[in-house]
Design an enzyme around this catalytic site. Structure first.
Site, short mmCIF file in Angstrom:
data_model
loop_
_atom_site.label_atom_id
_atom_site.label_comp_id
_atom_site.label_asym_id
_atom_site.label_seq_id
_atom_site.Cartn_x
_atom_site.Cartn_y
_atom_site.Cartn_z
N HIS A 123 -31.67 -87.86 -28.90
CA HIS A 123 -32.38 -86.57 -28.84
C HIS A 123 -31.41 -85.40 -28.73
CE1 HIS A 123 -35.21 -89.72 -27.60
NE2 HIS A 123 -36.19 -88.93 -27.97
N GLU A 163 -51.26 -90.90 -5.32
CA GLU A 163 -50.46 -92.13 -5.25
C GLU A 163 -49.18 -92.05 -6.06
OE1 GLU A 163 -53.69 -91.95 -5.97
OE2 GLU A 163 -54.64 -92.79 -4.18
#
Lengths: 631, 631
Positions: free
Chosen positions: B40, B373
């Site tokens: 990238h 969470e």
């Protein structure tokens, strides 16, 4: 249809009746939870006024026909308040109130948290932060079917900490879903203590506004304010509304109202008597309430029945090089024109999953969620609940971001189709963070989940079309590399089937492969054959359900010598599926799988390094049955 | 330590050098990705100026001692920009620049996305939206060890759509983490198209401010603005800072700068030459740059070595009724005083998981995340990376919300301890949404994950203490119901062990149980014994690693008659673990497990209804080996 300008006046006159209904909903919630010996009565009490307003002054629905496609939807995102949901539907006349006392009993569909076993529940809730994602899908569906139904979703304040809520907030704001109205029941108390922002309503308001929603802060126990806010929400164009209702947990019962340590606790029998007496005093007996008569029915519109046309068959030549993910994109584009129910959801990888080919032909049924997998799957659940057939696609590893949604989709038997591309180490250089090696374990664990794993372009097209047909949650595992087409275009596939690709009467071992490892197995077959050893090669394209009979038959012919080979970790995947299928026939499986954290490298190097290449299959066959010369 | 007031001036003088470094980082990123043939580069180019400023003017670290406990931390949340991370560490002198050309090669630790195989990487990234959660943990850890190290985390704009980012935003804001500085590289272009908010910087600013952060919008290619923003962040007290840097993807190379369709594409050889020529022209050769000399080293502080003391043993009587979740809370409270590295993270269920007992004795090492969470697990990963031993606990089913974090913790070999309570249908009335029945599948799938499942108070206390000792990711499965204590307080347990609870020379079957089903197996044993049939009962408290030798020995004695029984779905749990362990010895397993979506009901009713009660074990034994009378 009601003239909205008249509604405020009309609705003001029903406030005493709504207040009576709210008190009754509290009584019913208290009674059913006490009878059950568990549940969340105080979480019901805080939202009783909102429920009364929604069900008996706002929503257009038919209690006897909850699935009416033009009925407004109500999703209880704070699923633990199920008792008041059930009480509201009983009050609406959907079923007899006496059934409320079966709450949480084995055999009763009035479970601890709502599931679509009940006809008026669209999606199972009870894991927080999911209902609003489904509501996004429900609101998108209204646009899809050109219906003016509205979607209401009620959240707890505690669940607003879930990231999924803000994924949904982004999408709702971006899409300007003015047919969507959220209500947050800000009752200040979570399970274990006060919530993060308690009654600081500005904290909520700032966030929702920043995410592009119209936010209205109200006193959630002021019926007039509730009705006015619902009116305002309905009139608000170009953006969704979030009503932020300041409430008291346990509202209406003095000894629990606003008190900590009452979360998830049913009242004891004597407490119930006191509570009911107190709540009954809040009922104005001079007001006669006929709750079912207060409900506005939806307009019944005629719609042509959906008649999907056959999907054009694949058009490959044997040996063509095509990635299953690309075939997936191609057949989705075909499905766009054969079935108007098909919709596609992306998380900014459409040029890798090839769902951009669907977008090109059906942009109005393509939903870009950007990098937000929870709402991509959650919205699909809402769309599926309203009759769409949604395909949510991303890299298989990132579907794990939505694992809890997938779990809840399984619980609800939701008709969502998940496609995970770039599965396994065969993606190569990107490395382990981009490799799904536990996705089969995730989906195979769920009962009634269909799990399909094509190896070539033909099987990919056929299995995607099958996935659209089969009811219930379905997972398609797709691969990054191009692989040769091995099936003729007219080859038939079935959910629960397999293909025996190579067989002879001399087979000494069965090699069960799937996806990219099919080609390793075929290579191994050819090399072993040249050396005088015959093996049977199976393409196990359907991992759930699995063809027990076919596997046992192969195991029997090859005298129990069965080798599985998979581009997946050793637990929960192909090997385990085969092992369970043939266990009761007395056979075991020797598993070739990825057994350590992989790394970057070229695909073919990785297959070999991590033990799932043709060479490893040959080695396993040879060590299990002996080299030809040794026999 | 530097006087901050002088820094702005000092830093202005280094701008030309930093700009040269930025150009060189772009060149290195381009070269390494072209050499690899993938990667990238354009995602690296947009953040090169920020990287130069951070590494060579802002952060205090020692390239030769990246683990220094007082060194500032840098977490690359947008892990796909790994090449520039590696280039920066090479420029800092951590390793020779020539190694950059091994990018993505099998055998090189310079993988496609960063992992802690590299000493300067704290947590594996590459699944977006996770780095900022880890950064929260890193910042909390600085408080824990009283260090003034700062944590920097660099995010992509695309990844800001991930809900986990906003979970982290909430916690960072709530905790006023002014030792934390985020930088969002707003380069406008995602993988498949422009991002949701493109260059509308106000969209980002509004959100971060609403979540309680100090937000600074800058031109991310203006070195002076970058340095000023980093200064401002460092001076900002009482809240974390998010620097929102407007950048161009592909910056510095005219034919890719700001252009779509360049995501994740390496330059071809000829493109590389043009790019390098262009970038080299941006280097002011009159400025002599000694990059390593520009780095500020951290203060080296003396710290007493951590010497954990032995954990006091359990103190139960055989037959005491205690839930394993309660024993978990009790032993955590003991660990609070024996080991200062132990910290606990909650998601608003501490009164159900009993982690409130830890909070009571060590409130400064207890982190309440409310119902979020992902950040609960992600922050634990950051804490673990900095030497804490974090226990993240919630209902086992809700750990699935963090499944992708758990996957990345496995990839990074992160020392996080996960505790899932309320596992299985034995929770009863709350119904399926609260029942974890796929948690073992999730954790067992990951290589090198330790999975422990105690059945009584003594084994729970012992296994929690073992979990704290063992290195690497660990899962503890805990149950809701009280169960009788069956082990003496001095019983020894090992990771990878099992207990044979009942055996005789007449055993006709081995029943392998774990957790609540141990007691069903014991009941079955007693009833069968009364009827004249002897069975072996195994408590398989360690599911990963698993005691193959012990299981094979039992299978052998009982002539291959092995029955597993688990409060879990059939795939991925106890049955599969046993099956794989004994497969190569030629034995199979008959599995008793939950095979459909369960419902609400009383625990004992559910065990029976869903096929895992003593009665079902007896039936399985009888059908497999025949009733005593029949033999």
């Amino acid at each position: 249809m009601l003239e909205f300008s008249d509604m405020a006046t009309d609705r003001a006159s029903v406030i005493p009746a709504l207040e009576n209904i709210a008190a009754q909903l509290r009584i019913d919630s208290a009674r059913s939870t006490t009878q059950a010996g568990s549940g969340h009565p105080t979480s019901c009490f805080s939202m009783a006024d909102i429920m009364a307003a929604l069900f008996f002054a706002e929503m257009r629905f038919d209690p006897k026909d909850p699935h009416n496609p033009d009925a407004d939807r109500f999703i209880l995102s704070k699923g633990h308040a199920a008792p008041i949901l059930y009480a509201a539907w009983a009050a609406a006349g959907a079923f007899d109130r006496s059934r409320l006392l079966t709450l949480r009993e084995l055999g009763s569909d009035l479970e601890g948290h709502p599931t679509p076993r009940l006809p008026f529940v669209d999606v199972a809730t009870g894991s927080l932060g999911q209902g609003i994602c489904a509501a996004i899908g429900s609101a998108l569906n209204a646009r899809r079917i050109s219906s003016d139904y509205r979607t209401y979703v009620l959240l707890g304040d505690g669940e607003s900490a879930e990231g999924s809520v803000w994924e949904a907030a982004n999408i709702g704001g971006r899409d300007g879903l003015d047919n969507l109205c959220g209500i947050t029941d800000v009752n200040r108390l979570g399970q274990s203590q006060h919530t993060m922002w308690e009654h600081d309503m500005g904290q909520f308001e700032r966030r929702w506004k920043a995410f592009g929603w119209h936010a209205i802060v109200i006193d959630g126990h002021d019926m007039s304010a509730i009705l006015a806010a619902l009116d305002e929400a309905r009139r608000t164009k170009g953006m969704p509304t979030m009503i932020l209702a300041r409430t008291e947990k346990g509202k209406g019962v003095s000894f629990v109202e606003g008190k900590d340590n009452w979360h998830g606790k049913a009242l004891k029998k004597d407490e119930l008597e006191k509570a009911v007496a107190e709540l009954e005093r809040q009922i104005d007996t001079s007001v006669v309430v006929d709750a079912p008569a207060m409900i506005t029915k939806p307009d019944t519109r005629r719609r042509a029945a959906v008649a999907p046309r056959p999907v054009p068959p694949p058009a490959y030549k044997i040996g063509d090089q095509v990635a299953t993910r690309e075939a997936f994109g191609d057949v989705l584009a075909k499905l766009a024109s054969t079935d108007p129910r098909i919709v596609v959801l992306d998380a900014d990888v459409k040029n890798s999953t090839f769902t951009d080919r669907f977008e090109k032909v059906a942009p109005d049924r393509f939903y870009e969620n950007f990098i937000a997998e929870q709402v991509m799957v959650g919205a699909a659940m809402g769309l599926a609940a309203r009759g769409a057939i949604p395909f949510s696609a991303t890299f298989a590893c990132f579907l794990s971001r939505a694992a809890d949604f997938i779990r809840m989709a399984a619980i609800g038997g939701n008709n969502v189709k998940l496609a995970g591309t770039h599965a396994g180490i065969s993606i190569g250089e990107d490395g382990p963070s981009q490799m799904a090696l536990e996705d089969l374990a995730m989906c195979r664990a769920e009962p009634d989940f269909t799990v399909l794993y094509p190896c070539d372009g033909v099987s990919a097209e056929r299995l995607v079309a099958l996935a659209a047909e089969v009811k219930g949650p379905t997972y398609l595992r797709l691969s990054r590399p191009k692989t040769p087409v091995i099936y003729p275009n007219d080859e038939a596939f079935t959910v629960g089937g397999l293909k025996v690709l190579r067989q002879s009467s001399q087979d000494v071992a069965t090699v069960v492969a799937a996806g990219v490892t099919v080609f390793e197995a075929l290579k191994a077959h050819d090399q072993l054959k040249a050396a005088g050893t015959a093996i049977r090669v199976i393409d196990l394209y359907s991992l759930a359900p699995v063809d027990r009979t076919g596997l046992v038959a192969a195991a029997r012919v090859t005298k129990g010598c069965v080798i599985s080979v998979e581009d997946h970790y050793a637990a929960g995947g192909v090997g385990d599926a085969v092992a369970e299928a043939i266990a009761d026939a007395g056979f075991g499986v020797h598993r070739l799988a990825v057994r350590e954290i992989p790394r970057s490298g070229k695909p073919e190097e990785l297959l070999d390094r991590f033990g799932i290449s043709a060479a490893h299959i040959i080695k396993a066959v040879t060590s299990l049955v002996g080299a030809p010369a040794a026999r």
